[in-house]
Design an enzyme around this catalytic site. Structure first.
Site, PDB file in Angstrom:
ATOM      1  N   ASN A  48       0.864  -1.184   0.000  1.00 10.38           N
ATOM      2  CA  ASN A  48       0.000   0.000   0.000  1.00 10.38           C
ATOM      3  C   ASN A  48       0.905   1.240   0.000  1.00 10.38           C
ATOM      4  OD1 ASN A  48      -1.764   2.072   0.510  1.00 10.38           O
ATOM      5  ND2 ASN A  48      -2.699   1.136   2.321  1.00 10.38           N
ATOM      6  N   ARG A  77      -2.679  -2.016  -3.442  1.00  8.59           N
ATOM      7  CA  ARG A  77      -3.830  -1.135  -3.285  1.00  8.59           C
ATOM      8  C   ARG A  77      -3.689  -0.022  -4.327  1.00  8.59           C
ATOM      9  NH1 ARG A  77      -4.760   3.857   0.610  1.00  8.59           N
ATOM     10  NH2 ARG A  77      -6.961   4.140   0.210  1.00  8.59           N
ATOM     11  N   HIS A 102     -12.734   3.918  -0.097  1.00 10.11           N
ATOM     12  CA  HIS A 102     -12.764   3.008   1.067  1.00 10.11           C
ATOM     13  C   HIS A 102     -13.453   1.685   0.729  1.00 10.11           C
ATOM     14  CE1 HIS A 102     -12.826   6.457   4.295  1.00 10.11           C
ATOM     15  NE2 HIS A 102     -11.585   6.104   4.026  1.00 10.11           N
ATOM     16  N   ARG A 159     -11.655  16.937   6.625  1.00 13.53           N
ATOM     17  CA  ARG A 159     -12.456  17.281   5.436  1.00 13.53           C
ATOM     18  C   ARG A 159     -13.844  17.743   5.847  1.00 13.53           C
ATOM     19  NH1 ARG A 159     -10.966  11.859   3.235  1.00 13.53           N
ATOM     20  NH2 ARG A 159      -8.956  12.103   2.217  1.00 13.53           N
ATOM     21  N   GLU A 166      -8.129  -3.926   5.728  1.00 17.09           N
ATOM     22  CA  GLU A 166      -8.069  -3.735   4.281  1.00 17.09           C
ATOM     23  C   GLU A 166      -6.989  -4.607   3.640  1.00 17.09           C
ATOM     24  OE1 GLU A 166      -8.434   0.509   5.444  1.00 17.09           O
ATOM     25  OE2 GLU A 166      -8.954   0.744   3.336  1.00 17.09           O
TER      26      GLU A 166
END
Ligand code: ADP
Length: 366
Positions: free
Chosen positions: A8, A74, A163, A224, A347
């Protein structure tokens, strides 16, 4: 038996995990940081991958490179090209490059990791697992924005969702906990980390998600803003004479829990301040929880009910008070059979599992 390396790559880091399948045992993990930064010995991702391999060899996790059967990468943005995990070849690399326009911070780093692995492990199969792929099942009337169609045609402006790997993992676990096949359940999955998103999943397929063209849309997050009237953004830009880049930075890096509390993007710090009476920290928490509630409510309607609502990631897994409040609200409107689960996400394991399936199919065909 296969050894699967999951890679990743972020803009200045490489996280990796080595698994053995089908036992799913994790053999090793590590992180290379500060890639390309001043004073760092690791100048680029290519070198970073070399460091990863040397760590695995040096720690005697593997004896030779040939032990790694397949690498799963990823990749953040697969655009509309990729609906599922894909074996990487020249054409795939070209398409990931094209999609860099949609994820300029992420895809180039993901590609750099792929190129590094190709150089160091030229004989090893590489697989790309896309964050966006899980959302390619979303219907057109859900993913389109209500703006002139030419912007979709010219620039691919639509909802993509992010996600995906985490939501997919949590959905799989939720079905196990419900003791039902994934193809028979309706789920609302809430990934609440630094980035936050909620997904509605029907029969194992995503039907809607809160993130959009970029990860900025939807819930309030660590830094955010999430949903905001775009006209408010124009107004601020005009008044403060801001460039697009400056405004982008404010909305992505300086807003959310950090922007409202004025204290931190870390929920632990903000909760502590709120408990001490800090009004803005209290406001940030109320806003954060309210937005989640609103999306969960909307997705109950979208799905026509849900068998379970699931919470995951740093905030979802570790804050019983926040999840507890949402749980109370869910039980007020849900059927008595609706379950609320806290499910730790993984993940990397999901990427390893998807990579394993693809590598196994490939070797069966031979
Ligand atoms: P990322 O999205 O960067 O992977 P995480 O999933 O780790 O981030 O989520 C980060 C958020 O989770 C932060 O707001 C942090 O405060 C919160 N968090 C992480 N661990 C804990 C914990 N043990 N208790 C409470 N909150 C936590």
């Amino acid at each position: 038996m296969m050894k699967i390396l999951v890679v990743n790559c972020g803009s200045s880091s490489i996280k990796y995990k080595l698994y053995e399948f089908p036992s799913k045992s994790q053999l090793s993990k590590g992180i290379i940081e500060r890639i390309g930064e001043e004073g760092s010995k690791v100048r680029n991702h290519n070198q970073g991958i070399k460091v990863v391999i040397n760590q695995l060899l040096g720690n005697k996790i593997i004896k030779g490179l040939e032990e790694i059967s397949v690498v799963g990468h990823r990749v953040v943005h697969g655009g509309e090209h990729f609906r599922e995990p894909t074996v990487i070849n020249g054409k795939v690399i070209e398409k990931i490059k094209v999609n860099s326009d949609l994820a300029p911070l992420h895809n180039p780093a993901n590609l750099a990791g792929i190129m590094g692995c190709k150089e160091i492990l030229p004989e090893t199969k590489q697989v790309a697992v896309f964050d966006t792929a899980f959302y390619q099942s979303i219907a057109q009337h859900v993913y389109m924005y209500a703006i002139p169609g030419q912007y979709y045609k010219k620039y691919g402006v639509r909802k993509y969702g992010f996600h995906g790997t985490s939501h997919q993992f949590v959905a799989g676990r939720a079905a196990e906990l419900l003791a039902k096949p994934l193809s028979e359940v309706k789920l609302i999955t809430c990934h609440l980390g630094n980035g936050c998103s909620i997904t509605a999943i029907d029969k194992g397929k995503a039907t809607d998600t809160s993130m959009g063209f970029t990860p900025l849309e939807g819930l309030m997050m660590g830094t955010r803003s999430g949903d905001i009237d775009v006209a408010a953004v124009f107004h601020i830009m005009k008044k403060e004479k801001l460039t697009v880049e400056q405004m982008g930075r404010i909305l992505n890096r300086e807003s959310g829990i950090l922007g409202v509390s004025g204290v931190s993007n870390d929920i632990r710090v903000v909760k502590e301040r709120a408990a001490g009476g800090d009004k803005l920290s209290r406001l940030a928490l109320e806003m954060f929880i309210y937005r989640i509630k609103k999306y969960i409510g909307a997705y109950f309607m979208v799905l026509g009910g849900a068998d379970a609502v699931c919470f995951t990631a740093g905030i979802g897994e570790n804050n019983e008070d926040i999840v507890g409040r949402l749980k109370e609200d869910i039980y007020k409107i849900a059927s008595p059979d609706t379950k609320v689960f806290v499910i730790p996400t993984d993940e990397e394991l999901m990427i390893a599992g998807l990579t394993y399936e693809l590598a196994r199919e490939g070797s069966d065909r031979k």
